[in-house]
Design an enzyme around this catalytic site. Sequence first.
Site, PDB file in Angstrom:
ATOM      1  N   HIS A  79       0.825  -1.221   0.000  1.00 21.93           N
ATOM      2  CA  HIS A  79       0.000   0.000   0.000  1.00 21.93           C
ATOM      3  C   HIS A  79       0.852   1.261   0.000  1.00 21.93           C
ATOM      4  O   HIS A  79       1.969   1.287   0.526  1.00 21.93           O
ATOM      5  CB  HIS A  79      -0.996   0.006   1.164  1.00 21.93           C
ATOM      6  CG  HIS A  79      -0.395   0.050   2.535  1.00 21.93           C
ATOM      7  ND1 HIS A  79      -0.030   1.234   3.149  1.00 21.93           N
ATOM      8  CD2 HIS A  79      -0.131  -0.923   3.438  1.00 21.93           C
ATOM      9  CE1 HIS A  79       0.430   0.977   4.362  1.00 21.93           C
ATOM     10  NE2 HIS A  79       0.391  -0.330   4.558  1.00 21.93           N
ATOM     11  N   ASP A  81      -0.059   4.379   1.236  1.00 22.97           N
ATOM     12  CA  ASP A  81      -0.272   5.413   2.244  1.00 22.97           C
ATOM     13  C   ASP A  81       0.489   5.151   3.537  1.00 22.97           C
ATOM     14  O   ASP A  81       0.866   4.020   3.848  1.00 22.97           O
ATOM     15  CB  ASP A  81      -1.765   5.587   2.543  1.00 22.97           C
ATOM     16  CG  ASP A  81      -2.420   4.320   3.076  1.00 22.97           C
ATOM     17  OD1 ASP A  81      -2.105   3.234   2.566  1.00 22.97           O
ATOM     18  OD2 ASP A  81      -3.257   4.423   3.998  1.00 22.97           O
ATOM     19  N   ASP A 109       6.375   1.027   6.567  1.00 25.45           N
ATOM     20  CA  ASP A 109       5.030   0.489   6.411  1.00 25.45           C
ATOM     21  C   ASP A 109       4.279   1.451   5.487  1.00 25.45           C
ATOM     22  O   ASP A 109       3.714   2.425   5.958  1.00 25.45           O
ATOM     23  CB  ASP A 109       4.357   0.385   7.783  1.00 25.45           C
ATOM     24  CG  ASP A 109       2.914  -0.047   7.715  1.00 25.45           C
ATOM     25  OD1 ASP A 109       2.485  -0.561   6.672  1.00 25.45           O
ATOM     26  OD2 ASP A 109       2.199   0.148   8.723  1.00 25.45           O
ATOM     27  N   GLU A 142      -4.993   2.167   2.728  1.00 25.68           N
ATOM     28  CA  GLU A 142      -5.022   0.903   3.468  1.00 25.68           C
ATOM     29  C   GLU A 142      -5.136   1.167   4.959  1.00 25.68           C
ATOM     30  O   GLU A 142      -5.836   0.436   5.682  1.00 25.68           O
ATOM     31  CB  GLU A 142      -3.756   0.099   3.161  1.00 25.68           C
ATOM     32  CG  GLU A 142      -3.739  -1.316   3.704  1.00 25.68           C
ATOM     33  CD  GLU A 142      -3.247  -1.439   5.134  1.00 25.68           C
ATOM     34  OE1 GLU A 142      -3.430  -2.500   5.748  1.00 25.68           O
ATOM     35  OE2 GLU A 142      -2.669  -0.443   5.666  1.00 25.68           O
TER      36      GLU A 142
END
Length: 389
Positions: A79, A81, A109, A142
């Site tokens: 993802h 974001d 992340d 996400e």
Amino acid sequence: MNRWINEKRLIASFCDLVAIDSLSYRERDMADELLRRLKRLGFEVWEDDAGPKIGGSAGNIIAKLKGIVDKEALLFTAHMDTVQPGTAKTSLLSGKRIHTDGTTVLGGDDAAGIACILEMAASLREHKLDHGDIYVIFTVAEEMGLQGAKNLNPAVMEKVKANYGFVLDDAGKAGGVVAAAPAHVKRHITIRGKSAHAGVEPEKGIDAVRIMAEAVYHMQLGRLDEETTANLGMIKGGEAGNTVCGQLEILGEVRSRNPEKLTKQLKAMQRGFEEAARNWGGAVEFEDELLYGAIDLRRHPDLQKLLEKAAEKIGLPMDYHSSGGGSDANILNSLGFPCVTLSSAFYAMHTVQEYVDIEEMIRLTEFMLSITQSVEAVEKAGVRNLTTE
């Protein structure tokens, strides 16, 4: 397999990506950069309309790298974001770790997952390694409840003919696999009583608070067992301190990796509220929404064999574990793609202490390359499309 990985390129790619502000719903700059990079790597790319649907600046990116041999098709996803505080991020290199300056999250992340996918594709291209069709999906929002994955455009997803999927979005070292994750049902409960003046005629009221209290007193909440949890997390209602509470709204959830236990707990909670409402003369209503289904690798033994074959080739220890939360893998499984989430070399996610381990990023990229080399050849009839089976 390590001879195929360009460590300097991987590190540079990661640092470039985390320098891009990409908060949830504001992923436009990240999306534009990834569109450019995927095209340079030879992918055919599409951007769907998830952005406008969720009030964001960018949609999900879906891409295909055409295979050069007839092997089963694979899907890799991460993802775009990041969470707050996530603007003006600075990455610092200390030995084999990349970390923040202590004022923001790093964005490993999920930039670690993205960087490893891009390096895998670059290595396939650079060394002309055999592979089947490779699909990539980079999702938006996400971190806001899997909003990007939930709004993947069906017309674009029809282009994705993947047999197995790998979501790069779990903390920890390479070789970690989320083999089981729960289904998640969001539950909205409305308790209807009757308002009355609390000082003048309370006996004419039906107290919604008492209905809730009786129901909750007899209810199992929290961790029910190793597979199942239940929670009532938000309560609102009432008109004033001198008025019997005529209505309450409660927002809660039930999660379980076991479908039977999920259903059983939902029914038990409903019975508890309905009995309490009858006892006090009130009424109760329920609205349930399945946010995503469960993941159980045991349902896909071929996928597990592929993981273990690829790991064995590079001497990578496997660590199967379960999760209490959801990821894009839950959504993709629901769409018909057998999927697992892979640990992606980031640690202390969602904190300003976040960091990534460079050696583990290299190992993760090795693992994905090994997966592309370990899939079986398909029959001449063509690649299976598990989304229609």
